[in-house]
Design a protein around this motif. Structure first.
Motif, short mmCIF file in Angstrom:
data_model
loop_
_atom_site.label_atom_id
_atom_site.label_comp_id
_atom_site.label_asym_id
_atom_site.label_seq_id
_atom_site.Cartn_x
_atom_site.Cartn_y
_atom_site.Cartn_z
N MET A 1 61.05 20.51 22.11
CA MET A 1 60.42 19.32 21.52
C MET A 1 61.30 18.09 21.68
SD MET A 1 58.50 20.81 18.12
CE MET A 1 59.60 22.12 17.64
N GLU A 2 62.59 18.25 21.47
CA GLU A 2 63.53 17.13 21.59
C GLU A 2 63.50 16.53 22.98
OE1 GLU A 2 68.34 16.26 21.38
OE2 GLU A 2 67.60 18.22 20.77
N PHE A 3 63.38 17.36 24.01
CA PHE A 3 63.42 16.88 25.38
C PHE A 3 62.03 16.70 25.99
CE2 PHE A 3 67.59 18.98 24.84
CZ PHE A 3 68.36 17.83 24.93
N GLY A 4 60.97 16.92 25.20
CA GLY A 4 59.62 16.71 25.69
C GLY A 4 59.20 17.66 26.79
N VAL A 5 59.53 18.93 26.62
CA VAL A 5 59.21 19.94 27.65
C VAL A 5 58.14 20.89 27.12
CG1 VAL A 5 60.14 21.80 29.07
CG2 VAL A 5 61.56 19.81 28.58
N PRO A 6 57.01 21.00 27.82
CA PRO A 6 55.98 21.96 27.41
C PRO A 6 56.52 23.39 27.40
CG PRO A 6 55.13 20.44 29.05
CD PRO A 6 56.62 20.23 28.99
N VAL A 7 55.93 24.22 26.53
CA VAL A 7 56.42 25.58 26.33
C VAL A 7 55.40 26.61 26.81
CG1 VAL A 7 57.16 27.26 24.59
CG2 VAL A 7 57.79 24.84 24.33
N ILE A 8 55.90 27.59 27.53
CA ILE A 8 55.14 28.78 27.86
C ILE A 8 55.71 29.87 26.95
CG2 ILE A 8 54.64 30.50 29.63
CD1 ILE A 8 55.25 27.74 31.45
N ALA A 9 54.96 30.20 25.94
CA ALA A 9 55.44 31.06 24.86
C ALA A 9 55.26 32.54 25.20
CB ALA A 9 54.68 30.73 23.57
N MET A 10 56.39 33.27 25.08
CA MET A 10 56.38 34.71 25.27
C MET A 10 57.18 35.35 24.12
SD MET A 10 56.84 34.95 29.41
CE MET A 10 56.80 36.74 29.40
N PRO A 11 56.62 35.30 22.90
CA PRO A 11 57.36 35.77 21.74
C PRO A 11 57.57 37.28 21.73
CG PRO A 11 55.09 35.36 21.15
CD PRO A 11 55.26 34.89 22.58
N ILE B 1 51.41 21.78 22.45
CA ILE B 1 52.58 21.48 23.29
C ILE B 1 52.93 22.62 24.24
CG2 ILE B 1 53.51 19.83 21.62
CD1 ILE B 1 55.60 22.00 20.86
N GLY B 2 52.03 23.58 24.34
CA GLY B 2 52.25 24.69 25.25
C GLY B 2 51.16 25.73 25.10
N MET B 3 51.33 26.83 25.80
CA MET B 3 50.37 27.94 25.76
C MET B 3 51.14 29.25 25.61
SD MET B 3 47.74 26.74 28.75
CE MET B 3 46.48 27.93 28.31
N GLU B 4 50.45 30.23 25.07
CA GLU B 4 51.08 31.54 24.87
C GLU B 4 50.57 32.54 25.89
OE1 GLU B 4 51.69 35.00 21.45
OE2 GLU B 4 50.72 33.11 20.91
N VAL B 5 51.48 33.33 26.43
CA VAL B 5 51.12 34.46 27.28
C VAL B 5 50.85 35.62 26.33
CG1 VAL B 5 51.83 36.03 29.12
CG2 VAL B 5 52.63 33.64 29.14
N ARG B 6 49.64 36.14 26.37
CA ARG B 6 49.26 37.23 25.48
C ARG B 6 49.66 38.58 26.07
NH1 ARG B 6 48.06 35.21 20.51
NH2 ARG B 6 46.93 33.27 20.78
N GLU C 1 47.60 16.95 29.58
CA GLU C 1 47.33 16.82 28.14
C GLU C 1 48.49 17.41 27.32
OE1 GLU C 1 44.15 18.32 24.76
OE2 GLU C 1 43.59 18.45 26.86
N ILE C 2 48.98 18.56 27.73
CA ILE C 2 50.10 19.20 27.03
C ILE C 2 51.34 18.31 27.10
CG2 ILE C 2 51.69 21.17 27.10
CD1 ILE C 2 49.23 22.90 27.87
N GLN C 3 51.60 17.74 28.27
CA GLN C 3 52.76 16.85 28.42
C GLN C 3 52.63 15.62 27.53
OE1 GLN C 3 55.69 17.43 30.51
NE2 GLN C 3 56.30 15.95 28.96
N GLU C 4 51.43 15.06 27.44
CA GLU C 4 51.20 13.92 26.54
C GLU C 4 51.47 14.32 25.09
OE1 GLU C 4 47.23 12.57 27.33
OE2 GLU C 4 47.77 11.78 29.30
#
Length: 127
Positions: free
Chosen positions: A34-44, A61-66, A91-94
């Motif tokens: 978030m600090e650097f404005g980078v979209p996230v591809i979430a793999m929790p 701000i990102g999407m999750e890989v299910r 849109e995610i980058q914005e």
């Protein structure tokens, strides 16, 4: 590039060529994204990570890989990376840029309040 062991994550995330951050969604990593404005591809994986991944999606701000049957598939990872970096990426980058700007603004405001209170405290003890 593949880096084994420790990597300078903040330095990498602030680089202008980074289109997205594939992350396990630990809280510190999310704050840096978030600090650097980078979209996230979430793999929790576990603990707070699924909650943080949900926050990434909810904030846009990102999407999750299910996972399917408890596993990530190469195809799903590649699909989400394409969507974040190319297709839905604008849109995610914005969204992530707006959030970054809010965090910077909020941080500056809070630091000004803290500095003002420290000056008041110092003046009180100076008298």
């Amino acid at each position: 590039m593949i880096v084994e062991g420790w990597a300078p994550q903040a330095k990498i995330l602030r680089h202008s060529s980074i289109g997205a951050f594939v992350s396990h969604c630990g809280w510190s990593s999310m704050l840096e994204a978030m600090e650097f404005g980078v979209p996230v591809i979430a793999m929790p994986m576990h603990l707070d990570q699924p909650i943080n991944a949900g926050l990434v999606v909810d904030l846009g701000i990102g999407m999750e890989v299910r996972r399917v049957n408890g596993k990530f598939s190469r195809e799903d990872i590649a699909k989400i990376i394409r969507e974040v970096v190319m297709e839905e990426g604008k849109e995610i980058q914005e969204n992530v840029n707006k959030l970054r700007d809010k965090l910077i603004e909020k941080s500056d405001d809070e630091m000004n309040i803290v500095a003002s209170r420290l000056v008041q405290l110092a003046q009180h003890f100076d008298n």
